[in-house]
Design a protein around this motif. Structure first.
Motif, PDB file in Angstrom:
ATOM      1  N   ARG A   1      45.665  51.128  29.166  1.00  0.00           N
ATOM      2  CA  ARG A   1      45.276  52.505  28.849  1.00  0.00           C
ATOM      3  C   ARG A   1      43.902  52.536  28.183  1.00  0.00           C
ATOM      4  NH1 ARG A   1      50.570  52.617  29.294  1.00  0.00           N
ATOM      5  NH2 ARG A   1      51.610  54.491  30.056  1.00  0.00           N
ATOM      6  N   ARG A   2      43.603  51.546  27.350  1.00  0.00           N
ATOM      7  CA  ARG A   2      42.260  51.460  26.752  1.00  0.00           C
ATOM      8  C   ARG A   2      41.212  51.211  27.836  1.00  0.00           C
ATOM      9  NH1 ARG A   2      43.753  48.019  21.371  1.00  0.00           N
ATOM     10  NH2 ARG A   2      44.496  49.808  20.171  1.00  0.00           N
ATOM     11  N   TYR A   3      41.550  50.381  28.815  1.00  0.00           N
ATOM     12  CA  TYR A   3      40.633  50.132  29.920  1.00  0.00           C
ATOM     13  C   TYR A   3      40.358  51.436  30.669  1.00  0.00           C
ATOM     14  CZ  TYR A   3      38.351  47.935  33.858  1.00  0.00           C
ATOM     15  OH  TYR A   3      37.423  47.583  34.796  1.00  0.00           O
TER      16      TYR A   3
ATOM     17  N   ALA B   1      40.610  54.449  29.493  1.00  0.00           N
ATOM     18  CA  ALA B   1      39.810  55.320  28.621  1.00  0.00           C
ATOM     19  C   ALA B   1      38.333  54.933  28.704  1.00  0.00           C
ATOM     20  CB  ALA B   1      40.307  55.235  27.180  1.00  0.00           C
TER      21      ALA B   1
END
Length: 180
Positions: free
Chosen positions: A47-49, A51
């Motif tokens: 999910r950070r990727y 974002a």
């Protein structure tokens, strides 16, 4: 994160390759197109990727506010495995809960682009004719895909006529969309 860009100095086109998510998902052990749960380390990392990818697309849009931004994926992060024989084809149809589903997507943003609720499905073949139309370039009549006019707002469609070529070597034929 691997991002590659191809910028042509004589033409307003920037093509960006965003293949890193598939590589990150594979490295994390994700084997299908479902994100792991948010409360897991892998789910949080992916999910950070995503974002970061959203931030990159936002930067591209801000750097060229008058440009049309097109994001295309023919499948989710992991392309489907094609069955190799008749038995595998039958098994894949029986196992698949939604055999007509496609994990791919076509996202467009920019002047003249509109958001439609529940748009009809696009195919990979529709991408090139749609991009040509958005740039007011002629579309060859012999292309397999179609222009996704549902991606554009009414003022854009009224102002920009669809320009068709019989094929890539023929003279240009202009066809105008009429409103009733």
């Amino acid at each position: 994160s691997r991002v590659a860009a191809a910028v042509h100095p004589g033409f307003d086109l920037t093509a960006v390759w965003l293949n890193g998510f598939a590589e990150a998902a594979t490295a994390a052990g994700v084997v299908d197109n479902t994100l792991p749960r948010r409360d897991t380390a892998v789910g949080l990392a992916l999910r950070r990727y995503l974002a970061g990818t959203d931030q990159l697309l936002d930067q591209l849009e801000k750097a060229s506010p008058d440009a049309t931004l097109v994001v295309v994926s023919s499948s989710g992060p992991h392309p489907p495995t094609l069955p190799g024989n008749l038995v595998a084809i039958v098994e894949s149809i029986e196992e698949n809960q939604d055999p007509g589903a496609d994990d791919g997507f076509l996202l467009m943003s920019g002047k003249g682009i509109t958001h439609r609720e529940n748009p009809p499905s696009a195919t990979v073949l529709d991408v090139v004719p749609t991009i040509l139309f958005s740039a007011a370039l002629p579309v060859a009549r012999d292309m397999d895909g179609r222009v996704r006019t549902d991606a554009f707002d009414e003022p854009f469609l009224r102002y920009n006529g669809l320009s068709l070529n019989k094929d890539y070597e023929a003279r240009q034929l202009i066809v105008r969309r009429t409103t009733a």
